[in-house]
Structure formats: structure tokens, C-alpha cells
Design a protein around this motif. Structure first.
Motif, PDB file in Angstrom:
ATOM      1  N   ASP A  51       0.676  -1.141  -0.068  1.00 15.29           N
ATOM      2  CA  ASP A  51      -0.018  -0.030  -0.011  1.00 15.29           C
ATOM      3  C   ASP A  51       0.867   1.233   0.005  1.00 15.29           C
ATOM      4  O   ASP A  51       1.486   1.385   0.823  1.00 15.29           O
ATOM      5  N   LYS A  82      -3.523   5.330  -4.191  1.00 17.62           N
ATOM      6  CA  LYS A  82      -4.445   6.279  -4.001  1.00 17.62           C
ATOM      7  C   LYS A  82      -4.512   7.601  -5.068  1.00 17.62           C
ATOM      8  O   LYS A  82      -3.628   8.228  -5.107  1.00 17.62           O
ATOM      9  N   LEU A 114      -7.438   3.409  -4.614  1.00 20.05           N
ATOM     10  CA  LEU A 114      -8.400   3.869  -3.638  1.00 20.05           C
ATOM     11  C   LEU A 114      -8.436   5.470  -4.001  1.00 20.05           C
ATOM     12  O   LEU A 114      -7.505   6.402  -4.462  1.00 20.05           O
ATOM     13  N   HIS A 116      -8.434   8.701  -2.198  1.00 20.35           N
ATOM     14  CA  HIS A 116      -8.081   8.936  -1.117  1.00 20.35           C
ATOM     15  C   HIS A 116      -8.740   9.867   0.218  1.00 20.35           C
ATOM     16  O   HIS A 116      -9.120  11.002  -0.247  1.00 20.35           O
ATOM     17  N   SER A 150     -10.321   5.102   0.811  1.00 16.16           N
ATOM     18  CA  SER A 150     -10.037   5.108   2.560  1.00 16.16           C
ATOM     19  C   SER A 150     -10.849   6.375   2.824  1.00 16.16           C
ATOM     20  O   SER A 150     -11.300   7.434   2.096  1.00 16.16           O
ATOM     21  N   CYS A 170     -12.706  -0.937   0.787  1.00 17.86           N
ATOM     22  CA  CYS A 170     -12.742   0.058   1.425  1.00 17.86           C
ATOM     23  C   CYS A 170     -11.553   0.168   2.267  1.00 17.86           C
ATOM     24  O   CYS A 170     -11.207  -0.953   2.625  1.00 17.86           O
ATOM     25  N   GLN A 171     -11.096   1.198   2.760  1.00 18.96           N
ATOM     26  CA  GLN A 171      -9.991   0.993   3.828  1.00 18.96           C
ATOM     27  C   GLN A 171     -10.282   2.233   4.970  1.00 18.96           C
ATOM     28  O   GLN A 171     -10.801   3.232   4.742  1.00 18.96           O
ATOM     29  N   GLN A 173      -9.679   3.098   9.280  1.00 20.40           N
ATOM     30  CA  GLN A 173      -9.006   3.110  10.580  1.00 20.40           C
ATOM     31  C   GLN A 173      -9.705   2.473  11.472  1.00 20.40           C
ATOM     32  O   GLN A 173     -10.932   2.744  11.914  1.00 20.40           O
TER      33      GLN A 173
END
Length: 401
Positions: A51, A82, A114, A116, A150, A170-171, A173
Motif C-alpha cells: 500500500d 490512491k 483507492l 484517498h 479510504s 474500502c480502507q 481506521q
């Protein structure tokens, strides 16, 4: 290495992904031989998800990863990068940036692309510029394989974005402190219910959850466990315990960290923690929240500051002072690193903040940065601060002679 399958594609991805945001540095640049060796050794050990992003390491990350993936390594991994949403002002910009990223990475396609750092407003802006059409076209012509995003916004914005396009992944936290933060557990489960593969960033909360010596109150909790683990093992195992999680990203820039994370990943089956262990982790999370003063993960999106304030470093030392109680050490480190003598030679103390608000627009954690910097300055600086800084400068000056 353990692998989990992406729901829509069936790709078997290593549960440990290599995050190229924090790479080993020397003289302000990436230590290329060391970074390349770290990336390749991780791939040799079974890591197959890499990544990166356009701005990482001041734009050096993508080209470095491209170099690391030469000599046959590109074919062994899935590459994720991204689209920098904040730099897009037209539909044509999106193509220009993607094509530049392909060139930087030395590849003809991005496996996992992605959008970003989305939140509600940024999604609305790029969607209006034609983002959906861009993603459709880039997938159709083969420049990207899977489209995702993300996320750094509010929970209600997350579900809206998930529903706004047929995303592949998806990303978010996610860690045991952030169960109700941003997307949170509800978002994790919602995305998975829609068939999205979920990639996890910040599993250690900017490294804070993985420090070798936990705060005494947290260490007491870990000591109750029948099976003893390091703080980093507890944090990573908790995230991997969720079956909805496909890949956990770790910014590994130390060889020892890579070896440690590989060992932890080898045992991290979903659902492998007991109910008793999960209760311990929840207690540790509540204890950390009582100790931490600022919810900063050290991502650096707030930088550079117009007044040269070293924002993430200021918050890091402030948090550590409160978490570990070593006031003198924290103040020494704050004064040393903030003085600039170890880096740019420009001071970057919290007291330099003029509350211009520029950082507020950039912070994905939505921290009231100027207000918190005022508190940092009040506690970390004080009346004898300049004498402390002068002494540290003299100390470092002697050390370099």
C-alpha cells in the motif's frame, strides 16, 4: 502467512499488508537499499499486499515501491495506491494523476486503487467532477482492477459513500480504541454486508498501542491474561479477530518490527481470541482513553504548518507524558525535537501556533488542533523553557564536534 479472500474478486490477500507511508530514512530521503530489502524480504515471507499513495514520504514512496517491485517482485503482489482527491479539479486531472502513478510505480495497472481520504464533503466534490465515470473507464481500460476508497470522516458519511458506487473494497481506521470512531465497528460490518473487502489502517493508533512498555495501568491489565502477549500482539490480534477484516496494514520501517508482525500474523485466525481476552482488550482501551489527551495518530496530513509547528510530534510527546508519567523525559524530547536541531534546524514548538486554522481542514481525526496546541504549550514549555532549549542545543552541539 495467513490469507483471506476478497469477497468480490476471490483474491487471496495476506492478512498483513506492507504500508509504505513510514519508510526508513537517511538525510531526509528514503534509505533506498534498506527500504527495498525490507519490502522484498516481506514479500519473500508471504506478504502480497503493498500500500502506497501519491503524497507518502513527500512523493518518494510510489517511485521507491516501483523500484522494489522490479526483478520479478511485481508479479507476486497486489499493488494499492490512491487518487489524491484534494488535487483534483477536473475529470481530466484524474486521468493525469493515475497515468503518472502508473509511471511512478513502473506498472501498467493498479490492482487496488483507492480514492484517498474521503469524507462527505470531499466525496461530493470529486463525485461532481466525474469520479464515477473515471473509475468506470479506468476499470474498463485495465488501468485499475479494483476500485475502493479510504475514509476519514463521520459514521453517517461512511454509509452514504459505501452506497454511492459499486465499490470493491474500502480502507478504514480501526483499532481497539476506535470502535466508535469514524467508520467504527458499525461501518466495518456495514461495508462487509455490502460485499466490500475491508482493509484496516492505523491498527496501532500511530504506534501508540504497540509501544514495548505499556503504561502501568494498561500493563496491569495485560498481566492478568493467561496467555502472555506483547502490546503490539494484543492490538493486532484484536483487529484480525474480526472476520470482516481482510488485510491489516502496518508501516514497518524496522527489520525487528517486520519479523515481529510476521510472527503475530502467523497465528491470527479470525475468532481466535477468547471472550475473556476480548474483555481484557476492551478494558485496556478504556484505560488508554483515560490517559491519552489528544487522539492524534501521527498521519501528518496537517503538515506542513505555516508557522513550522511540528504538530504530530508535539502531540506525541504530550500524549506520552500523560500515558507514561515520565514528565522530564517527555519535556526533554519535546524540546529537543521541537528545537529543529535534529532536522530542519527551524524550531517547531506548539507555542508558535497562531490559530490560522489551516490544519483544521486537513486533519482526518477532526482534532481541534490550535486549542490542543495551546494546552501543549502551557504544559510542555513554561517559564524555563528557553533555558532548557539552549541547554539542549549546547548538548547536541558538543555531541557533534
Amino acid at each position: 502467512m495467513l490469507y483471506r479472500k476478497m469477497p468480490k474478486t476471490g483474491d487471496a490477500l495476506s492478512i498483513l499488508g506492507f504500508g509504505c507511508m513510514r519508510l526508513p530514512m537517511v538525510d531526509g530521503a528514503i534509505d533506498e537499499p534498506r527500504a527495498i530489502a525490507q519490502i522484498r524480504s516481506s514479500i519473500d515471507a508471504g506478504v502480497n499486499y503493498m500500500d502506497t499513495a501519491w503524497p507518502y514520504v513527500n512523493g518518494q514512496s510510489e517511485p521507491l515501491l516501483g523500484k522494489a517491485l522490479q526483478d520479478g517482485y511485481r508479479e507476486r503482489v497486489k499493488v494499492a495506491t490512491k487518487l489524491p482527491t484534494w488535487l483534483q479539479n477536473s475529470r481530466a486531472d484524474m486521468d493525469r494523476y493515475l497515468d503518472a502513478q502508473l509511471k511512478r510505480l513502473g506498472t501498467d495497472h493498479i490492482d487496488y486503487y483507492l480514492v484517498h481520504a474521503l469524507d462527505g464533503p470531499s466525496w461530493d466534490r470529486v463525485a461532481a467532477l466525474g469520479l464515477r465515470e473515471f473509475l468506470d473507464q479506468a476499470k474498463a481500460d485495465g488501468r485499475i482492477v479494483n476500485a475502493g476508497f479510504s475514509f476519514h470522516g463521520l459514521a453517517e458519511e461512511f454509509t452514504r459513500i459505501v452506497d454511492a458506487y459499486p465499490w470493491d473494497f474500502c480502507q478504514i481506521q480501526y483499532n481497539y480504541l476506535d470502535q466508535q470512531f469514524q467508520a467504527g465497528t458499525d461501518g466495518l460490518k456495514y461495508a462487509a454486508s455490502k460485499g466490500l473487502g475491508v482493509i484496516i489502517m492505523e491498527p496501532l493508533r500511530g504506534g501508540n498501542l504497540g509501544l514495548p512498555t505499556a503504561p502501568p495501568a494498561v500493563a496491569d491489565i495485560w498481566n492478568e491474561a493467561k496467555t502472555k502477549r506483547t502490546p503490539v500482539a494484543w492490538a493486532l490480534r484484536w483487529v484480525w479477530n474480526h472476520p470482516e477484516v481482510i488485510v491489516v496494514l502496518s508501516g514497518m520501517n524496522e527489520e525487528a518490527h517486520i519479523e515481529q508482525n510476521l510472527a503475530i500474523a502467523a497465528e491470527a485466525e479470525a475468532g481466535s481470541l477468547t471472550a475473556e481476552e476480548l474483555e481484557l482488550v476492551d478494558r485496556a482501551g478504556r484505560t488508554y482513553k483515560e490517559l491519552m489527551q489528544v487522539g492524534c495518530t501521527g498521519c501528518g496530513y496537517c503538515m506542513p504548518c505555516p508557522m513550522s509547528v511540528q504538530i504530530p510530534k508535539s502531540f506525541d510527546f504530550y500524549n506520552k507524558m500523560h500515558m507514561f508519567g515520565n514528565v522530564e523525559e517527555a519535556k526533554f524530547m519535546y524540546a529537543a525535537f521541537g528545537s529543529g536541531i535534529t532536522g530542519s534546524d527551524e524550531p517547531g514548538f506548539a507555542s508558535q501556533c497562531v490559530a490560522c486554522g489551516e490544519c483544521l481542514e486537513k486533519c482526518p481525526q477532526h482534532i481541534a488542533i490550535p486549542d490542543m496546541l495551546e494546552k501543549v504549550a502551557a504544559e510542555m514549555e513554561g517559564p524555563d523553557f528557553q533555558d532548557r532549549v539552549a541547554g539542549i542545543r549546547e548538548h547536541f552541539k558538543k555531541g557533534l564536534q
